[in-house]
Scaffold this motif. Structure first.
Motif, mmCIF file in Angstrom:
data_model
loop_
_atom_site.group_PDB
_atom_site.id
_atom_site.type_symbol
_atom_site.label_atom_id
_atom_site.label_comp_id
_atom_site.label_asym_id
_atom_site.label_seq_id
_atom_site.Cartn_x
_atom_site.Cartn_y
_atom_site.Cartn_z
ATOM 1 N N LEU A 309 0.834 -1.209 0.000
ATOM 2 C CA LEU A 309 0.000 0.000 0.000
ATOM 3 C C LEU A 309 0.865 1.253 0.000
ATOM 4 N N GLN A 310 1.946 1.210 0.750
ATOM 5 C CA GLN A 310 2.825 2.373 0.856
ATOM 6 C C GLN A 310 3.389 2.770 -0.516
ATOM 7 N N GLY A 311 3.579 1.782 -1.379
ATOM 8 C CA GLY A 311 4.153 2.075 -2.692
ATOM 9 C C GLY A 311 3.102 2.340 -3.766
ATOM 10 N N HIS A 312 1.811 2.362 -3.394
ATOM 11 C CA HIS A 312 0.743 2.504 -4.388
ATOM 12 C C HIS A 312 0.361 3.970 -4.569
ATOM 13 N N GLU A 313 0.219 4.384 -5.825
ATOM 14 C CA GLU A 313 -0.028 5.815 -6.114
ATOM 15 C C GLU A 313 -1.374 6.321 -5.562
ATOM 16 N N LYS A 314 -2.359 5.430 -5.416
ATOM 17 C CA LYS A 314 -3.663 5.904 -4.955
ATOM 18 C C LYS A 314 -3.757 5.976 -3.425
ATOM 19 N N VAL A 315 -2.707 5.509 -2.767
ATOM 20 C CA VAL A 315 -2.718 5.473 -1.300
ATOM 21 C C VAL A 315 -2.045 6.722 -0.740
ATOM 22 N N LYS A 316 -2.760 7.411 0.138
ATOM 23 C CA LYS A 316 -2.245 8.664 0.686
ATOM 24 C C LYS A 316 -1.348 8.424 1.898
ATOM 25 N N TRP A 317 -1.784 7.526 2.758
ATOM 26 C CA TRP A 317 -0.993 7.236 3.960
ATOM 27 C C TRP A 317 -1.266 5.811 4.439
ATOM 28 N N VAL A 318 -0.269 5.249 5.149
ATOM 29 C CA VAL A 318 -0.411 3.912 5.737
ATOM 30 C C VAL A 318 0.082 3.985 7.175
ATOM 31 N N ASN A 319 -0.671 3.402 8.086
ATOM 32 C CA ASN A 319 -0.249 3.363 9.488
ATOM 33 C C ASN A 319 -0.082 1.918 9.931
ATOM 34 N N TYR A 320 1.168 1.508 10.136
ATOM 35 C CA TYR A 320 1.461 0.168 10.669
ATOM 36 C C TYR A 320 2.806 0.265 11.379
ATOM 37 N N CYS A 321 2.828 -0.125 12.643
ATOM 38 C CA CYS A 321 4.042 0.099 13.437
ATOM 39 C C CYS A 321 5.200 -0.776 12.983
ATOM 40 N N GLY A 322 4.936 -1.728 12.094
ATOM 41 C CA GLY A 322 6.019 -2.546 11.550
ATOM 42 C C GLY A 322 6.742 -1.890 10.378
ATOM 43 N N LEU A 323 6.197 -0.746 9.908
ATOM 44 C CA LEU A 323 6.828 -0.047 8.777
ATOM 45 C C LEU A 323 7.915 0.889 9.285
ATOM 46 N N GLU A 324 9.108 0.779 8.700
ATOM 47 C CA GLU A 324 10.172 1.723 9.059
ATOM 48 C C GLU A 324 9.692 3.132 8.732
ATOM 49 N N GLY A 325 9.984 4.052 9.624
ATOM 50 C CA GLY A 325 9.521 5.421 9.405
ATOM 51 C C GLY A 325 8.203 5.691 10.102
ATOM 52 N N ASN A 326 7.498 4.644 10.525
ATOM 53 C CA ASN A 326 6.266 4.856 11.298
ATOM 54 C C ASN A 326 6.630 5.469 12.653
ATOM 55 N N LYS A 327 5.733 6.329 13.130
ATOM 56 C CA LYS A 327 5.980 7.018 14.395
ATOM 57 C C LYS A 327 6.267 6.038 15.543
ATOM 58 N N TYR A 328 5.684 4.848 15.474
ATOM 59 C CA TYR A 328 5.811 3.896 16.584
ATOM 60 C C TYR A 328 6.761 2.742 16.271
ATOM 61 N N TYR A 329 7.501 2.880 15.167
ATOM 62 C CA TYR A 329 8.400 1.793 14.756
ATOM 63 C C TYR A 329 9.388 1.425 15.868
ATOM 64 N N ASP A 330 10.029 2.439 16.467
ATOM 65 C CA ASP A 330 11.053 2.159 17.486
ATOM 66 C C ASP A 330 10.452 1.508 18.728
ATOM 67 N N LEU A 331 9.287 2.013 19.165
ATOM 68 C CA LEU A 331 8.635 1.393 20.333
ATOM 69 C C LEU A 331 8.222 -0.043 20.011
ATOM 70 N N ALA A 332 7.733 -0.259 18.799
ATOM 71 C CA ALA A 332 7.326 -1.611 18.401
ATOM 72 C C ALA A 332 8.536 -2.545 18.382
ATOM 73 N N GLN A 333 9.685 -2.053 17.882
ATOM 74 C CA GLN A 333 10.892 -2.877 17.862
ATOM 75 C C GLN A 333 11.345 -3.235 19.268
ATOM 76 N N LYS A 334 11.155 -2.281 20.185
ATOM 77 C CA LYS A 334 11.570 -2.533 21.571
ATOM 78 C C LYS A 334 10.656 -3.560 22.253
ATOM 79 N N TYR A 335 9.343 -3.316 22.164
ATOM 80 C CA TYR A 335 8.408 -4.156 22.923
ATOM 81 C C TYR A 335 7.945 -5.402 22.175
ATOM 82 N N MET A 336 8.035 -5.353 20.832
ATOM 83 C CA MET A 336 7.537 -6.474 20.018
ATOM 84 C C MET A 336 8.495 -6.774 18.874
ATOM 85 N N PRO A 337 9.722 -7.167 19.192
ATOM 86 C CA PRO A 337 10.725 -7.364 18.132
ATOM 87 C C PRO A 337 10.332 -8.464 17.148
ATOM 88 N N GLY A 338 9.503 -9.409 17.576
ATOM 89 C CA GLY A 338 9.160 -10.528 16.700
ATOM 90 C C GLY A 338 7.935 -10.273 15.833
#
Ligand code: PLP
Length: 427
Positions: A309-338
């Motif tokens: 979805l992130q790479g699709h031209e019709k998509v404006k935004w994607v929110n998933y903490c597993g995506l690098e660059g997501n606001k919660y990526y670092d917290l997700a890596q800390k608390y949920m590395p798997g």
């Protein structure tokens, strides 16, 4: 069982049959239990003996499944409830009541938000909602002398914010109260909040734990680490005699690790009766057996779809903490590395209208209010769960008019992406 891995606990924990007994957890479909003597039964009513007398309070099937969830979370005691809502209510009400106050993250499940802001408020219990991304100073400022608990969600439904569990636990403990964490979306497969300082964990077992959209249920787990007796004046229900049980003091009789769940069962389950049915507990247990394997696939599908979805031209935004660059990526890596969960949200350039067209054309993904089961499903909150709100109100609630929530199921990744691709072509 504490040194065993999650996959093993999901299969083996909670129930060990004796010689010649059923291999699978029996469904004890009985409201009541027979005793030889009045004395035998009287001991149960005085909480002096272990056993069952009426399935409104406790039932062997429920207890076996609760013990499995307890092992998965690494807790000291656990109980099942009829729903996630019941788990949230009982967990809070067990230590806070009229005249008390709690601090809750503002990014929580809508049902929990209503429970705190409307229903519990009517019962005289006040809640201060706080942005989970607040500073420690802002968090500390939310406490009052009558604050009895702090509440948050590991991954919030539907905002998908990740809770900084250590930050919240530190503030709670500095004020002598426990941190209660709703761990529904991460499940103990991906996050064990007790390792990070949480004291009580709640679940809507309706979601990934059941995983097949077959039974509503909830669970409460105690870490056994919060020392209620250190703050006895704050928690009289646990630290002073209960008149409705011949003056038993829960912390004295059942210890730090047993007091919370015993009181919640003996007192609140007795009075509210919101226990899970043995049938539902049996179905929940079937779900638990495959939970680690299902979570892997849910997360893998969500990760792949979020990237697509992130790479699709019709998509404006994607929110998933597993995506690098997501606001919660670092917290997700800390608390949920798997891995985190299988739920993502996104918006299309065409906004509300485009969301409607997209969803109409999905073939595999179906329109449901549900999340976290084996079938991919999606929801457009602005035209369903939140339809009473204006676009401005939707924005303020963090659920914009364009937001599509997608719960990635267990289907083949390529099939799901192909389905999304053809639906987007129609937009
Ligand atoms: C669904 C849900 C609940 C409520 O659970 P029910 O089983 O529907 O009562 C609570 N918390 C979260 C995070 C949920 O997703």
């Amino acid at each position: 069982m504490n040194n065993l891995h999650t996959e093993t606990l999901c299969i083996q924990a909670g129930y060990t049959p004796g010689n010649g007994e059923p291999r699978q957890i029996p469904i004890v479909q009985s409201t009541t239990f027979r005793y030889d003597t009045l004395e035998d039964m009287g001991k149960l009513f005085d909480l002096e003996a272990d056993g069952y007398f009426y399935s409104r309070l406790a039932n062997p099937t429920c207890d076996a499944v609760a013990a499995k969830i307890c092992a998965l979370e690494g807790g000291s005691a656990a109980m099942l409830t009829s729903s996630g809502q019941a788990a949230t209510f009982l967990a809070v009400f067990n230590i806070a009541s009229s005249g008390d106050h709690i601090v809750a993250s503002s990014a929580i499940y809508g049902g929990s938000f209503n429970l705190f802001s409307v229903t519990m408020k009517k019962m005289g219990l006040e809640t201060t909602f706080i942005d989970p991304d607040c500073t420690e100073e802002e968090l500390n400022a939310a406490f009052r002398p009558n604050t009895k608990a702090v509440f948050g969600e590991t991954i919030a439904n539907p905002a998908l914010t990740v809770l900084d569990i250590e930050k919240f636990a530190k503030a709670a403990h500095a004020h002598g109260v426990p941190l209660i964490v709703d761990n529904t979306f991460a499940t103990p497969v991906n996050c064990r909040p007790f390792q990070w300082g949480a004291d009580i964990v709640t679940h809507s077992t309706t979601k990934y734990m059941d995983g097949h959209a077959s039974a509503i249920g909830g669970a409460i787990v105690d870490s056994g680490k919060f020392d209620w007796t250190r703050y006895a004046d704050k928690f009289p229900g646990l630290c002073t005699p209960d008149d409705s049980y011949h003056g038993v003091t829960y912390t004295q009789r059942f210890g730090i690790g047993g007091a919370f769940i015993t009181k919640c069962t003996a007192q609140l389950m007795r009075d509210f009766g919101c226990i899970q049915s043995p049938q539902s507990a049996y179905l929940l247990n079937l779900g638990l057996e495959s939970l680690p394997f299902r979570m892997k696939q849910h997360c893998a599908n969500a990760q792949a779809i979020a990237r697509y979805l992130q790479g699709h031209e019709k998509v404006k935004w994607v929110n998933y903490c597993g995506l690098e660059g997501n606001k919660y990526y670092d917290l997700a890596q800390k608390y949920m590395p798997g891995g985190s969960c299988g739920v993502i949200s996104f918006g299309l350039h065409g906004g509300r209208k485009a969301a409607e067209v997209f969803m109409k054309h999905l073939r595999l993904g179906s329109i449901e209010t549900h999340v976290a089961d084996s079938r991919t499903c999606c929801l457009h909150p602005a035209s369903t769960t939140h339809r009473q709100m204006t676009d401005a109100e939707l924005d303020a609630a963090g659920v914009g008019a364009d937001l599509i929530r997608l719960s990635c199921g267990l289907e083949n990744t390529q099939d799901l992406i192909a389905d999304i691709a053809q639906a987007l072509e129609n937009v």
